[in-house]
Design a protein around this motif. Structure first.
Motif, PDB file in Angstrom:
ATOM      1  N   ALA A   2       0.833  -1.207   0.000  1.00 22.15           N
ATOM      2  CA  ALA A   2       0.000   0.000   0.000  1.00 22.15           C
ATOM      3  C   ALA A   2       0.858   1.243   0.000  1.00 22.15           C
ATOM      4  CB  ALA A   2      -0.911   0.002   1.223  1.00 22.15           C
ATOM      5  N   ARG A   3       0.379   2.264  -0.631  1.00 28.03           N
ATOM      6  CA  ARG A   3       1.091   3.546  -0.705  1.00 28.03           C
ATOM      7  C   ARG A   3       1.062   4.231   0.655  1.00 28.03           C
ATOM      8  NH1 ARG A   3       2.383   6.610  -5.050  1.00 28.03           N
ATOM      9  NH2 ARG A   3       2.638   8.846  -4.742  1.00 28.03           N
ATOM     10  N   THR A   4       2.198   4.763   1.055  1.00 27.93           N
ATOM     11  CA  THR A   4       2.243   5.462   2.333  1.00 27.93           C
ATOM     12  C   THR A   4       1.501   6.773   2.228  1.00 27.93           C
ATOM     13  OG1 THR A   4       4.330   6.460   1.694  1.00 27.93           O
ATOM     14  CG2 THR A   4       4.433   4.468   3.034  1.00 27.93           C
ATOM     15  N   PRO A   5       0.866   7.250   3.296  1.00 26.98           N
ATOM     16  CA  PRO A   5       0.107   8.498   3.239  1.00 26.98           C
ATOM     17  C   PRO A   5       1.022   9.690   3.108  1.00 26.98           C
ATOM     18  CG  PRO A   5       0.188   7.683   5.492  1.00 26.98           C
ATOM     19  CD  PRO A   5       0.799   6.621   4.630  1.00 26.98           C
ATOM     20  N   PHE A   6       0.604  10.646   2.303  1.00 26.76           N
ATOM     21  CA  PHE A   6       1.343  11.908   2.200  1.00 26.76           C
ATOM     22  C   PHE A   6       0.352  13.039   2.329  1.00 26.76           C
ATOM     23  CE2 PHE A   6       5.255  13.967   1.304  1.00 26.76           C
ATOM     24  CZ  PHE A   6       4.872  15.225   0.911  1.00 26.76           C
ATOM     25  N   ALA A  48       7.060  14.072  -7.265  1.00 28.34           N
ATOM     26  CA  ALA A  48       7.751  14.219  -5.986  1.00 28.34           C
ATOM     27  C   ALA A  48       7.219  13.225  -4.964  1.00 28.34           C
ATOM     28  CB  ALA A  48       7.602  15.648  -5.464  1.00 28.34           C
ATOM     29  N   GLU A  49       5.914  13.032  -4.932  1.00 31.25           N
ATOM     30  CA  GLU A  49       5.323  12.061  -4.015  1.00 31.25           C
ATOM     31  C   GLU A  49       5.796  10.651  -4.345  1.00 31.25           C
ATOM     32  OE1 GLU A  49       1.112  12.383  -3.803  1.00 31.25           O
ATOM     33  OE2 GLU A  49       1.155  14.505  -3.239  1.00 31.25           O
ATOM     34  N   ASP A  50       5.875  10.352  -5.636  1.00 29.30           N
ATOM     35  CA  ASP A  50       6.364   9.029  -6.032  1.00 29.30           C
ATOM     36  C   ASP A  50       7.815   8.834  -5.609  1.00 29.30           C
ATOM     37  OD1 ASP A  50       3.948   8.317  -7.134  1.00 29.30           O
ATOM     38  OD2 ASP A  50       4.521   8.832  -9.196  1.00 29.30           O
ATOM     39  N   GLN A  53       7.866   8.163  -1.964  1.00 28.52           N
ATOM     40  CA  GLN A  53       7.384   6.800  -1.740  1.00 28.52           C
ATOM     41  C   GLN A  53       8.501   5.796  -1.995  1.00 28.52           C
ATOM     42  OE1 GLN A  53       4.916   5.299  -0.533  1.00 28.52           O
ATOM     43  NE2 GLN A  53       4.785   3.264  -1.458  1.00 28.52           N
ATOM     44  N   ASP A  54       9.233   5.993  -3.110  1.00 28.12           N
ATOM     45  CA  ASP A  54      10.337   5.084  -3.421  1.00 28.12           C
ATOM     46  C   ASP A  54      11.417   5.154  -2.347  1.00 28.12           C
ATOM     47  OD1 ASP A  54       9.045   4.317  -5.710  1.00 28.12           O
ATOM     48  OD2 ASP A  54      10.290   5.505  -7.075  1.00 28.12           O
ATOM     49  N   ALA A  55      11.673   6.364  -1.854  1.00 35.23           N
ATOM     50  CA  ALA A  55      12.663   6.511  -0.782  1.00 35.23           C
ATOM     51  C   ALA A  55      12.216   5.762   0.473  1.00 35.23           C
ATOM     52  CB  ALA A  55      12.877   7.991  -0.474  1.00 35.23           C
ATOM     53  N   TRP A  56      10.916   5.827   0.759  1.00 38.24           N
ATOM     54  CA  TRP A  56      10.390   5.107   1.924  1.00 38.24           C
ATOM     55  C   TRP A  56      10.575   3.604   1.770  1.00 38.24           C
ATOM     56  CZ3 TRP A  56       6.293   1.613   2.457  1.00 38.24           C
ATOM     57  CH2 TRP A  56       5.957   1.303   3.785  1.00 38.24           C
ATOM     58  N   LEU A  57      10.321   3.094   0.550  1.00 39.20           N
ATOM     59  CA  LEU A  57      10.488   1.666   0.302  1.00 39.20           C
ATOM     60  C   LEU A  57      11.939   1.244   0.523  1.00 39.20           C
ATOM     61  CD1 LEU A  57       8.249   1.269  -2.881  1.00 39.20           C
ATOM     62  CD2 LEU A  57       7.752   0.455  -0.577  1.00 39.20           C
ATOM     63  N   ARG A  58      12.877   2.047   0.032  1.00 38.89           N
ATOM     64  CA  ARG A  58      14.298   1.709   0.223  1.00 38.89           C
ATOM     65  C   ARG A  58      14.686   1.812   1.694  1.00 38.89           C
ATOM     66  NH1 ARG A  58      17.673   4.345  -4.867  1.00 38.89           N
ATOM     67  NH2 ARG A  58      16.190   3.762  -6.510  1.00 38.89           N
TER      68      ARG A  58
END
Length: 317
Positions: A2-6, A48-50, A53-58
């Protein structure tokens, strides 16, 4: 996954002001800063949100046992993700229909104490940043906007400090030669832009000619999805006639009487959003010259680039 909330956007200097549900998590603590970097790098809130999100996954999947400075580590991850996305976007933008403009985003109405930060996110500045190479843009954003030292930037983009200094010097000279020169305060800026918006909404070409600089440039971004000029229009006479020609007529399938203009602050500047029955159909942002007249007009009508405005998302600066 799931996508993290922003929730809102970014405060470039006070990135710790965002109150999150995971206040002890370094990623949540610096989320605003990461969005601020990514937005200035990429020019759109969605990208930017994407990137965040990618940074959060890493960050979530990586081994953080050796991470001594989570903030620097996260900025490095986000910068490199943004660089990769920017390089890919450059190729896509070469086939974009008409002029490509950054995605506008609502900003806090009180920028009196954040003048430099508001300028760094202005539409005019983002347009200038589009003319830099990806690496130049990364160095300029990290150094000139966020104040990171060259040595730290070098680690973030895997370049030597001397190379980063050269990139920074080129970028700074390029930006300085093209950045807007209007230095007046917020009240004068608001008054000048209000005169322009009043003339546009009234379809008064005489009033328009009074507020347009002789060499004014008009950028209209419809992305091939709504009617827009396919090229940048130059010169007060041509720009004035184009603006008055579209005033009072249906646009994007919306009748003039069903349009509702509202004055807002977009990208740190006074702006105008025109709403239809189903949401925003266009957004205006202007740049003022040294004499206070309008020297650049940026009109974004591509519906894909109005989603942040439609959602009411605000980028505090």
């Amino acid at each position: 996954m799931a996508r993290t909330p922003f929730e809102h956007g970014a405060d470039a200097r006070a990135d710790s002001c965002f109150v999150s549900e995971s206040a002890q998590d370094p990623f949540e603590e610096h989320r605003n800063l990461l969005f601020a970097v990514a937005y200035r790098m990429l020019g759109t809130a969605a990208d930017a949100e994407d990137a965040v999100q990618d940074a959060w996954l890493r960050w979530s999947a990586g081994d953080r046992g050796d991470v001594a400075d989570p903030k620097a580590y996260l900025v490095r991850i986000t910068t490199n993700i943004a660089l990769d996305r920017l390089r890919s976007a450059r190729a896509q933008r070469e086939t974009y229909v008409g002029p490509w403009l950054p995605e506008p985003i609502l900003t806090s109405p009180d920028i009196a104490e954040a003048t430099e930060m508001s300028e760094s996110v202005s539409m005019a500045m983002l347009v200038v940043l589009e003319t830099l190479s990806p690496l130049e843009r990364a160095v300029f954003v990290l150094k000139e906007v966020f104040g990171y030292p060259y040595a730290e930037i070098g680690k973030a983009i895997d370049r030597s400090e001397s190379s980063v200094r050269q990139l920074g010097t080129r970028a700074r000279k390029h930006v300085e030669a093209r950045r807007p020169r209007f230095e007046a305060g917020g009240a004068e800026r608001r008054a000048a832009t209000d005169r322009f918006f009043d003339a546009v909404l009234g379809g008064d070409i005489n009033r328009l000619m009074e507020v347009l600089a002789p060499d004014v440039a008009l950028w209209t971004d419809g992305g091939g999805k709504v009617q827009a000029a396919r090229r940048v229009i130059h010169g007060a006479d041509k720009v004035g006639r184009w603006l008055t020609a579209v005033s009072g007529v249906p646009y994007a399938g919306v009748e003039w009487d069903d349009m509702r203009p509202r004055r807002v602050r977009l990208n740190g500047e006074p702006g105008l959003v025109v709403d239809g029955p189903d949401g925003p159909i266009t957004a205006f942002v202007v740049a003022l010259g040294a004499d206070g007249r309008v020297e650049a007009i940026h009109i974004v009508s591509n519906p894909d680039k109005l989603q942040a405005v439609a959602a009411g998302r605000e980028l505090p600066i």
